[in-house]
Design a protein around this motif. Structure first.
Motif, short mmCIF file in Angstrom:
data_model
loop_
_atom_site.label_atom_id
_atom_site.label_comp_id
_atom_site.label_asym_id
_atom_site.label_seq_id
_atom_site.Cartn_x
_atom_site.Cartn_y
_atom_site.Cartn_z
N GLN B 119 4.43 2.92 0.70
CA GLN B 119 4.91 4.02 -0.15
C GLN B 119 6.12 3.57 -0.96
O GLN B 119 6.21 3.81 -2.16
N GLN B 122 4.86 0.66 -3.44
CA GLN B 122 3.88 0.97 -4.49
C GLN B 122 3.88 2.44 -4.92
O GLN B 122 3.03 2.83 -5.71
N GLY B 123 4.77 3.21 -4.42
CA GLY B 123 4.83 4.60 -4.85
C GLY B 123 3.86 5.47 -4.10
O GLY B 123 2.92 5.00 -3.47
N ALA B 124 4.11 6.77 -4.16
CA ALA B 124 3.34 7.70 -3.36
C ALA B 124 2.05 8.13 -4.04
O ALA B 124 1.17 8.69 -3.41
N ARG B 125 1.93 7.87 -5.34
CA ARG B 125 0.77 8.42 -6.05
C ARG B 125 -0.50 7.64 -5.79
O ARG B 125 -0.48 6.44 -5.53
N VAL B 126 -1.62 8.37 -5.88
CA VAL B 126 -2.92 7.75 -5.68
C VAL B 126 -3.17 6.73 -6.78
O VAL B 126 -2.86 6.98 -7.94
N LYS B 127 -3.69 5.57 -6.39
CA LYS B 127 -3.97 4.52 -7.37
C LYS B 127 -5.46 4.49 -7.67
O LYS B 127 -6.26 4.09 -6.83
N GLN B 226 -10.25 4.49 -5.37
CA GLN B 226 -8.81 4.77 -5.26
C GLN B 226 -8.26 4.32 -3.92
O GLN B 226 -9.00 4.18 -2.95
N ASP B 228 -4.46 5.01 -1.51
CA ASP B 228 -3.12 5.59 -1.43
C ASP B 228 -2.50 5.19 -0.11
O ASP B 228 -3.20 4.72 0.80
N GLU C 44 1.04 1.38 -10.99
CA GLU C 44 1.22 2.82 -11.12
C GLU C 44 0.11 3.37 -12.02
O GLU C 44 -0.33 2.68 -12.93
N ALA C 45 -0.32 4.56 -11.68
CA ALA C 45 -1.33 5.20 -12.51
C ALA C 45 -0.66 5.71 -13.78
O ALA C 45 0.34 6.43 -13.71
N THR C 394 12.69 8.35 1.25
CA THR C 394 11.50 7.52 1.40
C THR C 394 11.71 6.40 2.42
O THR C 394 10.77 5.92 3.01
#
Lengths: 277, 305, 441
Positions: B119, B122-127, B226, B228, C44-45, C394
């Motif tokens: 997280q 790579q961030g929390a958003r779905v890829k 996807q 996540d 990132e999307a 986080t």
């Protein structure tokens, strides 16, 4: 053999898959007597024990326990804890099973669980500390101390059971079984791993249990000196069947027993049996 | 009937993915006797590695899809295997002879570390990724306009699973490493006395399990398009369920259990409710353990008195 | 095995600087491979669903450098302290004096806790934190009955917390029942659920038990999440009534406690009241647990942890013994849940995730299974430590996970690893944790 035996095993059979561990075994244990179950390794002795004490469900046969008051318990139909609780059969284990992280005293207190549980009103009365429970607990401690004194461990009462010497643990396990106030005490190789002095003390303890308290004892043992000294009656098993029974003397002289123990070399076997007496 | 057939296909594909993850659980459980709670997260990491290496390769100008996929597969397996190795080295090996709860809590901790590491990284958003393998076959054209389809993607997932399983079975049954693994499973002390390097064997178990999980991660990425950071948790529990269902310690059991869980989940979603599909999977776990504690192919455990 | 590993550690102990550097270099190489894709590249999307990526080579370099440096430090420490350094960090005499100090530490801690609202009256933040810590102390004590005493591993404890919270929330919002009526009900409902969980898992052991309890916890959460008509689903339940002082509301109204007492109203009153409420609940849990340990049921729990087969041979009904352990632990969880609901005024499934179960379990294990004081200290450390990372939301779970791993390596037996006997003839002696079994689950 007079009177009704305390334990009668009738055509007991135990199968594990295709293997027959015990087949059509019948024997009886007399009241207020010490009965020994002997036989070479793998003869099925411990299996018989596990059937009697409910850890295995026998494939066939009947095991009856006749109480003093004429009540009869069908052990093959009771399961695990009920055999100890209702039929009053207590046991020890080949590889000691104490509660190692609890003190010797606590071990003996746990053995009196059912009595104390009733006294504590199934916890609720005990929680609010009613005096009747406190009295019951005092009595339980007194009984436990009494047993600790008998097995010569009174000064180790507050030590962890796991810290006791091996021989002490063996005796403590017997005391713990006795604290359930059993009608029949089943001992699985109580002398295993004991030295000569400890074995002698054990014999004395078992004889006092039978003589003073009148508790019937059934035991499995390899140590022939113990068996021959204290047993009133011996049942010999081999390969799951009974091959002989009788008094120590009768059994000792039985050629079938000798053959079972040491193949067919009777002279050698006789020497072992003699050495044990 | 067509609908049923379609769900059967979907269920088998999903089950293949679970089966691949389940092998990791069952292997580790067989040898070390612990639930590797972090294994689901290893699967998730595998998905991420596959995603990133895929992006890199595409950016490098590669266009041949089979080549890209092969490279992605190799990179994902290698890197994820190293993750598996590292996790064992850091969190489990020091606790090998410790009190039994310790490795379990350590594993739970490691699972949190991996989840939150991805997280943070790579961030929390779905890829999402666009569909890479397209096309397929229509097996049966139904009367009401419902067609049973088998996509190329599905074919690939199942065939990759089969190939890997074949390789893996060969590894366990025919190689020296496999023999060492089986020896450690039976008795570590004895194996060590007979010259098996127990530490190395256990490490390799984690490495192989992680490599298989990474393949599952990649398949998941391609199939669902996807990844996540949180997908490892639920997939992990389900794969563990699969391992238990199949009989923990049994490798064919893990695959069988995976397929069973995949089918149950798919059919439940198709005929009952999607919301409760996880509840169904978990309930199955509980029910199986109550009535069949050794699973479908497990060895019965005899209580020693 | 053991001989082998000591040999290698012996070797590394006497190793020189080149060895350390080589090891650090290898660690750095591993780190480079591990992190090159995950940290070196960020994906990132994009706005139109297209994935974009960019490199973060600086971050990658610094983290690999960190691993290199860290590896040297760890290796040096290891040589300095020795192979079993973790054990030696807290030498046996210190441990013994710790357990001795425990006799005074407990009461001192209690007195301090009682005075917290007086000392920190104007510091709302500290009061809130103290309430949070006490909630976890209570949960830890509750779970301790199951894990610490009975030796049954429960990874789904949060389910009972959830049952308690939703019981109170739904009873209070739908029927308008007061907190004091709902509290025992919440505890009872949780206990019933505890027994319901206990029943199927009676025969299970060890890791199987762990995974089934985990699954059970997840089932409860998923049902709460999806049964929208009853629970409001992901939106949760809001407008949960605040607790009253035995019927007298703690608000600004004319009927409020402040008005009745003739003092000026302050919102802190309610916080202080909540503080003492959870303290009372936690102390109740503690008191009941201590009492139960000295009753036959408590001894049977501990005996069950030590040896289940022996228990059966002594005529102990292991089924009911296990069930009562589950139910008792669950009941305390239910109480804590009801408190949580009334304190928050709003609950949603998000508060009842597996992480909570793991946190409470970590508290129990870190505390030293079975030790009441240890659990309290562990809760204080864990929740307090958690709070330090409040700003770094986080990173919080990341650090928590790392802490769990390190704590297990450092002290697998917890802070207080001694067991106090429940009954004694002459003198109560602490029993070393090496002897105490951890149970089947």
């Amino acid at each position: 053999m007079s009177g009704e035996p305390i334990l009668s095993v009738d055509r007991l059979t135990m199968r594990f898959g295709g293997i027959i561990a015990v087949q059509d075994l019948s024997f009886a244990a007399e009241r207020k007597k010490i009965t020994a179950l002997i036989g070479p390794n793998g003869a099925g002795k411990t299996t018989v024990f596990n059937c009697i004490t409910g850890f295995y469900k026998p494939t066939g046969g009947a095991i009856r326990l006749n109480h003093d008051d004429g009540r009869q318990s069908a052990l093959e139909r009771l399961n695990d804890f009920r055999i100890a609780k209702q039929a009053k059969v207590a046991r020890t284990f080949q590889n000691i099973r104490l509660f190692p992280g609890m003190t010797a005293l606590e071990n003996l207190m746990v053995a009196q669980h059912n009595t104390l549980m009733r006294a504590s009103g199934f916890t609720f009365l005990g929680l609010i500390g009613v005096p009747t429970y406190r009295d019951a607990e005092k009595r339980a401690i007194a009984l436990a101390s009494d047993w600790l004194k008998r097995i010569n461990l009174l000064d180790r009462a507050d030590d962890a059971a796991g810290n006791l010497a091996y021989g002490d643990q063996r005796r403590l396990e017997i005391a713990r079984a006795m604290c359930t106030e059993p009608a029949l005490l089943c001992l699985d190789e109580p002398a295993a791993g004991l030295n000569a002095r400890e074995s002698a003390a054990l014999s004395e303890l078992l004889q006092s249990i039978r003589g003073e308290l009148g508790t019937s004892i059934l035991l499995i043992e390899h140590d022939m000196s113990v068996v021959m000294e204290i047993s009133d009656h011996i049942v010999v098993m081999d390969h799951g069947v009974k091959i002989a029974q009788g008094t120590p003397r009768e059994v000792r002289d039985d050629p079938k027993v000798i053959a079972a123990y040491l193949g067919t070399d009777e002279e050698e076997a006789a020497a072992v049996m003699e050495g044990g007496s | 009937m067509d609908y049923f057939a379609q769900q059967l296909i979907n269920g088998l594909v999903l089950g293949s993915i679970y089966g691949l993850i389940a092998i990791g659980y069952t292997m580790v459980y067989g040898i070390v006797g612990m639930i590797n709670f972090a294994h689901g997260d290893i699967f998730m990491i595998g998905g991420f590695i596959a995603l990133i290496s895929f992006l890199l390769l595409v950016s490098l100008g590669l266009t041949a899809i089979p080549l890209i996929l092969l490279l992605v597969l190799l990179v994902a397996m290698a890197v994820t295997a190293l993750y598996g190795w590292t996790v064992e080295r850091i969190a489990y090996r020091p606790l090998r002879h410790s009190f039994r709860l310790a490795p379990m809590l350590s594993a739970i901790g490691m699972s949190f570390v991996l989840t939150n590491y991805s997280q943070v990284a790579q961030g929390a958003r779905v890829k999402p990724v666009p569909p890479i393998i397209t096309g397929g076959y229509t097996l049966h054209e139904g009367a009401e306009g419902f067609a049973v389809r088998l996509s190329n993607m599905q074919i690939m997932v199942v065939s990759v699973t089969i190939v890997l399983l074949a390789m893996f079975t060969w590894l366990v049954s025919r190689t020296r490493l496999g023999r060492d693994m089986r020896a450690c499973e039976q008795d570590q002390t004895m194996a060590a006395l007979l010259g098996v390097d127990v530490d190395r064997t256990i490490s390799m178990t984690f490495v192989i399990g992680a490599a298989l999980a990474s393949v599952a991660g990649m398949m998941y990425l391609l199939y669902y398009g996807q990844v996540d950071f949180f997908m490892g948790f639920v997939a992990g529990i389900k794969a563990f369920t699969a391992a238990v269902l199949g009989g923990i310690g049994s490798l064919p059991g893990a695959v069988l259990g995976g397929l069973a869980i995949g089918l149950i989940e798919t059919f439940w979603s198709a005929y009952f409710s999607v919301e409760y599909k996880d509840v169904a999977a978990f309930s199955i776990l509980i029910i199986v353990l109550i009535f069949m504690p050794t699973g479908l192919l497990g060895r019965p455990e005899v209580e020693k008195v | 095995m053991t001989a082998l590993s000591t040999e290698t550690t012996q070797a590394s102990r006497t190793a020189a600087i080149p060895f350390i550097l080589k090891k650090a270099f290898l660690s750095a190489c591993v780190a480079l491979v591990l992190f090159s894709l995950m940290i070196g590249i960020r994906t990132e999307a994009g706005p139109d669903g297209q994935l974009t990526w960019w490199t973060r080579l600086g971050d990658l370099a610094s983290i690999v450098g960190l691993v290199f440096g860290g590896s040297i430090v760890v290796e040096l420490l290891r040589q300095w302290i020795g192979p079993t350094g973790a054990e030696k960090l807290v030498p046996a005499p210190v441990q013994r004096s710790l357990s001795l100090a425990g006799r005074f530490l407990g009461p001192a801690l209690l007195v301090f806790t009682l005075l917290v609202p007086v000392i920190f009256y104007n510091q709302r933040y500290i009061l809130d934190l103290a309430i949070l810590v006490l909630t976890y102390v209570m949960l830890g004590w509750g779970l301790n009955v199951v894990v610490g005493l009975a030796g049954l591993l429960d990874l789904g404890y949060v389910a009972f917390y959830a049952v308690g919270a939703y019981s109170y929330a739904l009873l209070a919002t739908n029927f308008g029942w007061s907190f004091w009526v709902c509290l025992p009900l919440a505890g009872m409902l949780a206990a019933i659920w505890g027994a319901m969980l206990g029943f199927p898992v009676l025969r299970l052991r060890g890791d199987y038990l762990a995974i089934v309890t985990l699954a059970f916890g997840e089932i409860i959460r998923l049902v709460i999440l999806n049964w929208q008509d009853l629970t409001g689903g992901p939106n949760g339940v809001s407008g949960i009534p605040r607790p009253s002082f035995f019927g007298i509301p703690l608000d600004n109204s004319d009927d409020g406690l402040a008005a009745k007492l003739g003092i000026e109203y302050s919102p802190t009153h309610r916080i202080v009241f909540l503080f003492y409420l959870i303290l009372a609940l936690a102390l109740l849990t503690n008191w009941v647990t201590i009492r139960l340990r000295r009753l036959p049921i408590g001894r049977a729990w501990e005996a069950l942890r030590e040896d289940e087969v022996a228990c059966r041979a002594l005529g102990i009904n292991t089924t009911t013994t296990k069930l009562t352990a589950f139910a008792t632990g669950a009941m305390f969880g239910g109480f804590a849940g009801a408190f949580f609901a009334t304190r928050q005024g709003f609950i949603s499934p998000e508060s009842f995730t597996f992480q909570e179960s793991a946190l409470v379990l970590a508290i129990v294990v870190l505390g030293g299974m079975g030790s009441q004081l240890g659990v309290a200290l562990a809760a204080l450390t864990m929740i307090g430590g958690f709070e330090l990372f409040r700003g770094l939301e986080t990173y919080r779970m990341l650090v928590f996970g790392m802490a769990m791993v390190l704590i297990m390596i450092w002290r697998p037996r917890g802070i207080i690893g001694h067991r106090a006997p429940t009954v004694y003839l002459t003198k109560a002696q602490a029993i070393s944790s090496d002897l105490v079994k951890e149970g089947h689950g």
